[in-house]
Design a protein around this motif. Structure first.
Motif, PDB file in Angstrom:
ATOM      1  N   UNK A 164      -0.094  13.089   8.956  1.00 39.59           N
ATOM      2  CA  UNK A 164      -1.436  13.220   8.862  1.00 39.59           C
ATOM      3  C   UNK A 164      -2.052  14.313   9.679  1.00 39.59           C
ATOM      4  N   UNK A 165      -1.257  15.051  10.421  1.00 42.27           N
ATOM      5  CA  UNK A 165      -1.490  16.176  11.237  1.00 42.27           C
ATOM      6  C   UNK A 165      -1.351  17.427  10.465  1.00 42.27           C
ATOM      7  N   UNK A 166      -0.603  17.352   9.255  1.00 40.09           N
ATOM      8  CA  UNK A 166      -0.562  18.574   8.482  1.00 40.09           C
ATOM      9  C   UNK A 166      -0.083  19.651   8.917  1.00 40.09           C
ATOM     10  N   UNK A 167       0.702  19.568  10.080  1.00 37.20           N
ATOM     11  CA  UNK A 167       1.298  20.692  10.598  1.00 37.20           C
ATOM     12  C   UNK A 167       0.742  20.916  11.866  1.00 37.20           C
ATOM     13  N   UNK A 168      -0.337  20.447  12.262  1.00 37.60           N
ATOM     14  CA  UNK A 168      -1.348  20.871  13.272  1.00 37.60           C
ATOM     15  C   UNK A 168      -0.251  20.337  14.644  1.00 37.60           C
ATOM     16  N   UNK A 169       0.410  19.168  14.464  1.00 37.48           N
ATOM     17  CA  UNK A 169       1.237  18.755  15.793  1.00 37.48           C
ATOM     18  C   UNK A 169       2.117  20.320  16.056  1.00 37.48           C
ATOM     19  N   UNK A 170       2.399  21.116  15.328  1.00 35.44           N
ATOM     20  CA  UNK A 170       2.965  22.305  16.011  1.00 35.44           C
ATOM     21  C   UNK A 170       2.154  23.249  16.662  1.00 35.44           C
ATOM     22  N   UNK A 171       0.946  23.318  16.235  1.00 35.58           N
ATOM     23  CA  UNK A 171       0.146  24.218  16.718  1.00 35.58           C
ATOM     24  C   UNK A 171      -0.715  23.741  18.271  1.00 35.58           C
ATOM     25  N   UNK A 172      -0.968  22.531  18.479  1.00 37.16           N
ATOM     26  CA  UNK A 172      -1.743  22.534  19.589  1.00 37.16           C
ATOM     27  C   UNK A 172      -0.686  21.355  20.484  1.00 37.16           C
ATOM     28  N   UNK A 173      -0.723  21.382  21.725  1.00 38.52           N
ATOM     29  CA  UNK A 173      -0.062  20.865  22.657  1.00 38.52           C
ATOM     30  C   UNK A 173      -0.501  19.168  22.473  1.00 38.52           C
ATOM     31  N   UNK A 174       0.180  18.552  22.431  1.00 40.29           N
ATOM     32  CA  UNK A 174       0.053  16.915  22.452  1.00 40.29           C
ATOM     33  C   UNK A 174       0.682  16.202  23.727  1.00 40.29           C
ATOM     34  N   UNK A 175       0.044  15.583  24.577  1.00 39.36           N
ATOM     35  CA  UNK A 175       0.691  14.779  25.485  1.00 39.36           C
ATOM     36  C   UNK A 175       0.367  13.338  25.388  1.00 39.36           C
ATOM     37  N   UNK A 176       1.481  12.792  25.662  1.00 38.04           N
ATOM     38  CA  UNK A 176       1.133  10.978  25.335  1.00 38.04           C
ATOM     39  C   UNK A 176       1.550  10.338  26.679  1.00 38.04           C
ATOM     40  N   UNK A 177       1.236   9.114  26.719  1.00 36.51           N
ATOM     41  CA  UNK A 177       1.638   8.411  27.729  1.00 36.51           C
ATOM     42  C   UNK A 177       0.977   8.450  29.314  1.00 36.51           C
ATOM     43  N   UNK A 178      -0.233   8.988  28.881  1.00 33.87           N
ATOM     44  CA  UNK A 178      -0.915   9.152  30.104  1.00 33.87           C
ATOM     45  C   UNK A 178      -1.727   8.180  30.841  1.00 33.87           C
ATOM     46  N   UNK A 179      -1.759   7.948  32.104  1.00 34.29           N
ATOM     47  CA  UNK A 179      -2.711   6.820  32.666  1.00 34.29           C
ATOM     48  C   UNK A 179      -4.290   7.678  32.427  1.00 34.29           C
TER      49      UNK A 179
END
Length: 282
Positions: A164-179
């Motif tokens: 569903x990101x259509x490739x945008x996952x590789x364009x913008x930093x995505x940080x997970x698991x945050x408090x």
């Protein structure tokens, strides 16, 4: 068949081979976490992976797809593996002849803040992969510097999210698991205003956009560096999460719709900030 690296590689033809099973198994989070890799499906997303800086491990193309998408075959280089349609279909029902295995992405909040971000999306307890992926795509389109996900949110390497990101996952930093509370504190310390998107917010988004860059005291200024806080698809922001923000902002609804879904509201808010940050043309 397309010329270039890998074009003469042996064609994979056995859909029951161990390699094929290993790729297909990446649809499961436990397997992804053990392997440190994830599945990227379809020409658009794989193209963005191989032509960007993504840590691509292997790319699987049918011969027809290698001809149709020469930029993917060339970008894959020695990582290209040609496979029969039956093999690629066994790897993924959503492949469209193109699948890649990529090392898991590892962005950090510290690295994001070191880049002096001006626009960030922060997702609190967002669990639907399609919604989260669409927000990442919208954030990329709006020029956001990062997308952050709370610890209770969906896995960013979920196949549906990646698609569903259509490739945008590789364009913008995505940080997970945050408090969530700690992330808000870090964003505020870095100079970003934290605005909660909420249907009952005390501020109207259009009103804020009208005074962006010259907002009177007491009003959020969309021209400032901003982190938008978005809540869960079903229940929105919990009271304690909304209280973390500097202010709550509602998207105006002029028609008869009861509300906007998460991805649509996020898109509107992120574009409003992007517009407010844009230098005047003259």
């Amino acid at each position: 068949m397309a010329d270039g690296p890998g074009a003469l590689a042996d064609l994979l033809t056995n859909p029951r081979a161990d390699r094929v099973k290993a790729v297909r198994a990446l649809a499961q989070r436990s397997v992804r976490d053990r392997a440190g890799r994830f599945l990227v499906e379809g020409p658009q997303a794989v193209r963005e992976a191989v032509t960007g800086a993504a840590p691509v491990h292997d790319v699987y193309l049918t011969p027809a797809a290698a001809d149709r998408y020469p930029e993917i075959a060339q970008g894959a280089g020695t990582r290209l593996r040609l496979a029969s349609p039956e093999v690629v279909d066994a790897m993924s029902a959503d492949a469209q002849g193109v699948v890649a295995v990529v090392d898991q992405l590892a962005a950090s909040l510290g690295a994001v803040l070191d880049g002096a971000p001006r626009l960030v999306a922060l997702l609190a307890h967002v669990r639907d992969p399609g919604n989260a992926g669409t927000v990442i795509r919208a954030a990329d389109a709006a020029g956001a510097d990062a997308v952050l996900l709370s610890a209770a949110s969906v896995d960013v390497h979920n196949p549906k999210l990646v698609r569903s990101t259509a490739g945008s996952l590789f364009h913008v930093p995505v940080v997970e698991g945050l408090d969530l509370a700690a992330a808000v504190d870090a964003l505020r310390t870095a100079g970003l205003a934290v605005l909660a998107a909420d249907g009952t917010g005390e501020h109207d988004l259009d009103d804020l956009l009208d005074v962006a860059g010259a907002a009177p005291d007491g009003l959020p200024d969309l021209a400032r560096p901003t982190a938008w806080l978005f809540g869960n698809e079903a229940w929105g922001l919990r009271d304690e999460d909304r209280a973390l923000a500097d202010a709550a902002v509602r998207v105006p609804i002029r028609g008869r719709a009861e509300s906007l879904n998460l991805a649509t509201a996020a898109t509107v808010c992120l574009y409003a900030s992007g517009r407010a940050h844009r230098a005047p043309r003259g």
